[in-house]
Design a protein around this motif. Sequence first.
Motif, PDB file in Angstrom:
ATOM      1  N   LYS A  16       0.948  -1.124   0.047  1.00 60.46           N
ATOM      2  CA  LYS A  16      -0.072   0.036   0.162  1.00 60.46           C
ATOM      3  C   LYS A  16       0.776   1.297  -0.109  1.00 60.46           C
ATOM      4  O   LYS A  16       1.951   1.345   0.690  1.00 60.46           O
ATOM      5  CB  LYS A  16      -0.926   0.002   1.160  1.00 60.46           C
ATOM      6  CG  LYS A  16      -2.365  -0.468   0.869  1.00 60.46           C
ATOM      7  CD  LYS A  16      -3.346   0.040   1.692  1.00 60.46           C
ATOM      8  CE  LYS A  16      -4.696  -0.347   1.054  1.00 60.46           C
ATOM      9  NZ  LYS A  16      -5.718  -0.021   2.239  1.00 60.46           N
ATOM     10  N   TRP A  22      -2.894   0.734  -3.985  1.00 63.18           N
ATOM     11  CA  TRP A  22      -2.083  -0.659  -4.045  1.00 63.18           C
ATOM     12  C   TRP A  22      -1.146  -0.200  -4.978  1.00 63.18           C
ATOM     13  O   TRP A  22      -1.401   0.140  -6.012  1.00 63.18           O
ATOM     14  CB  TRP A  22      -2.971  -1.653  -4.291  1.00 63.18           C
ATOM     15  CG  TRP A  22      -3.681  -2.228  -2.976  1.00 63.18           C
ATOM     16  CD1 TRP A  22      -5.101  -1.801  -3.139  1.00 63.18           C
ATOM     17  CD2 TRP A  22      -3.472  -2.836  -1.997  1.00 63.18           C
ATOM     18  NE1 TRP A  22      -5.696  -2.299  -1.909  1.00 63.18           N
ATOM     19  CE2 TRP A  22      -4.653  -2.971  -1.267  1.00 63.18           C
ATOM     20  CE3 TRP A  22      -2.348  -3.475  -1.650  1.00 63.18           C
ATOM     21  CZ2 TRP A  22      -4.620  -3.418  -0.050  1.00 63.18           C
ATOM     22  CZ3 TRP A  22      -2.090  -3.935  -0.541  1.00 63.18           C
ATOM     23  CH2 TRP A  22      -3.244  -4.273   0.348  1.00 63.18           C
ATOM     24  N   SER A  55      -8.571  -3.332  -6.682  1.00 66.04           N
ATOM     25  CA  SER A  55      -8.486  -3.012  -5.185  1.00 66.04           C
ATOM     26  C   SER A  55      -9.389  -3.610  -4.586  1.00 66.04           C
ATOM     27  O   SER A  55      -8.911  -4.005  -3.204  1.00 66.04           O
ATOM     28  CB  SER A  55      -8.415  -1.518  -5.068  1.00 66.04           C
ATOM     29  OG  SER A  55      -9.588  -0.846  -5.449  1.00 66.04           O
ATOM     30  N   GLY A  66      -5.504  -1.672   5.776  1.00 67.89           N
ATOM     31  CA  GLY A  66      -5.999  -0.584   5.506  1.00 67.89           C
ATOM     32  C   GLY A  66      -7.039  -0.222   6.217  1.00 67.89           C
ATOM     33  O   GLY A  66      -7.551   0.534   7.082  1.00 67.89           O
TER      34      GLY A  66
END
Length: 66
Positions: A16, A22, A55, A66
Motif C-alpha cells: 500500500k 495499491w 483494489s 488499510g
Amino acid sequence: MPKMKTHSGAAKRFSKTGSGKWKRNKAFSSHILTKKSPKRKRNMRGTELVAASDSKALERLIPGRG
C-alpha cells in the motif's frame, strides 16, 4: 469467529502507498529478454498502481492493511 488469513502470495506482490492505493511490480520482465526491445524493458522497470477495479479484491486478499 476465527481470524482472517492473509493471502501470502498477494502479500509478497502488493503493497500500500501512503494514500491507501495499491502498488505492484510490472510483469514480463524476468526472462526471455533478448527479443524484447530496450524501450520495452525500460518501461517494465519500477512500479505501477493497481487499477481501481481490482483494489476491492486485494482488500479481501490482504486484510488488515488499510
